[in-house]
Write an enzyme that holds these catalytic residues in place. Structure first.
Site, mmCIF file in Angstrom:
data_model
loop_
_atom_site.group_PDB
_atom_site.id
_atom_site.type_symbol
_atom_site.label_atom_id
_atom_site.label_comp_id
_atom_site.label_asym_id
_atom_site.label_seq_id
_atom_site.Cartn_x
_atom_site.Cartn_y
_atom_site.Cartn_z
ATOM 1 N N HIS A 166 32.077 43.324 38.620
ATOM 2 C CA HIS A 166 32.777 42.323 38.804
ATOM 3 C C HIS A 166 34.163 42.172 39.753
ATOM 4 O O HIS A 166 34.214 43.374 39.802
ATOM 5 C CB HIS A 166 33.486 41.867 37.495
ATOM 6 C CG HIS A 166 32.392 41.227 36.383
ATOM 7 N ND1 HIS A 166 32.292 42.049 35.242
ATOM 8 C CD2 HIS A 166 31.698 40.295 36.377
ATOM 9 C CE1 HIS A 166 31.525 41.263 34.370
ATOM 10 N NE2 HIS A 166 30.906 40.242 35.243
ATOM 11 N N CYS A 253 37.863 43.279 30.035
ATOM 12 C CA CYS A 253 36.675 42.661 29.754
ATOM 13 C C CYS A 253 36.823 42.491 28.122
ATOM 14 O O CYS A 253 36.269 41.632 27.519
ATOM 15 C CB CYS A 253 35.341 43.544 29.972
ATOM 16 S SG CYS A 253 35.399 44.503 31.490
HETATM 17 N N1 GLY Z 1 27.989 45.860 30.328
HETATM 18 C C1 GLY Z 1 28.762 44.746 30.568
HETATM 19 C C2 GLY Z 1 28.224 43.808 31.566
HETATM 20 O O1 GLY Z 1 27.170 44.358 32.479
HETATM 21 O O2 GLY Z 1 28.037 42.705 31.571
#
Ligand code: GLY
Length: 258
Positions: A166, A253
């Site tokens: 991300h 996250c």
């Molecule tokens: N493990 C977090 C994701 O891949 O979204």
């Protein structure tokens, strides 16, 4: 500066051990340790002066503790996303229910197929949002997001990325013009206007710090990043995220801050 009053987190489930992983940080998460780290994360957030809403674990979705991905919460609206990872698409109804406690129905927006977008790709800088075009977030998702933001007088710009999961895996805004940048983001012209702090390669994971009301939470075990953030004048707290790191998760996250 107090910018955030609320935070939403979600307890990790036992199926966390089956979370999606690139394998960059080997090993399976230890569930009990992950729970203790989650407790410490919540405690750190509370020290930053926010109310914390804790959603129950959901065994159906291994990655569902990473609540940042299914929603984006702005000053003017909430956006329920459409995660690009097939195993994560079903995470959105539970987040919608939680978001309804804080946003009126007419200020809740949605990213819809064929658009995909995950909140980990969205970095808020005031009323502008940098959006990573990644394996999880596509051009149509960004187009829909831009149209939603425009309704509320906000803007976004696209940042293509190829090396990390991300956008916020590698770049994070700490307010006051300060930005942590690592890897492929170090020389991106998109961020040239900010005071960029370059993260050393061996501490790249710690580019994912979070600013919460003038405190910066830094992952434990990254002394160069901790020193750099302190050097910027912030109060710092550290939280160990070793079990989340194994499935490519980081500090940002694990919460929605608004
Ligand atoms: N493990 C977090 C994701 O891949 O979204």
């Amino acid at each position: 500066m107090k910018k955030f009053s609320h935070v939403i987190v979600k307890r990790p489930c036992r199926a966390l051990t089956e979370g999606i992983t690139s394998g960059l940080y080997p090993g399976k998460p230890d569930y009990e340790l992950a729970l203790r780290q989650h407790d410490a994360y919540i405690a750190a957030l509370k020290q930053c002066g926010v109310d914390v809403t804790v959603l129950p674990a959901d065994e159906a979705y291994p990655d569902s503790c990473f609540v940042e991905d299914p929603a984006i919460l702005t000053r003017a609206c909430a956006v329920i996303t459409n995660p690009g990872a097939p195993s994560r698409k079903g995470e959105t109804p539970a987040i919608l229910e939680a978001v309804r406690q804080f946003y009126p129905e007419d200020q809740i927006e949605f990213i819809r197929d064929p658009g995909t977008l995950e909140g980990g790709d969205v970095m808020m800088v005031g009323d502008h949002f940098f959006v990573g075009r990644s394996a999880r977030t596509n051009q149509e998702g960004i187009r829909q997001f831009a149209a939603i933001l425009a309704k509320y007088g906000m803007t976004c710009s696209e940042v293509p990325l190829t090396e990390v999961l991300h956008l916020k895996t590698g770049v994070n805004y700490l307010e006051n013009g300060n930005m942590l940048v690592s890897g492929e983001f170090v020389d991106k012209p998109d961020f040239a206007a900010y005071h960029r702090v370059r993260i050393p390669e061996d501490e790249a994971y710690a580019a994912n710090c979070i600013w919460v009301n003038d405190t910066v939470i830094v992952p434990e075990g990254y002394p160069a990043v901790l020193a750099a953030v302190r050097g910027l004048g912030y109060r710092t707290l550290t939280v160990d995220t070793s079990e989340y790191r194994k499935i490519d998760g980081g500090l940002s996250c694990l919460s929605l801050r608004f």
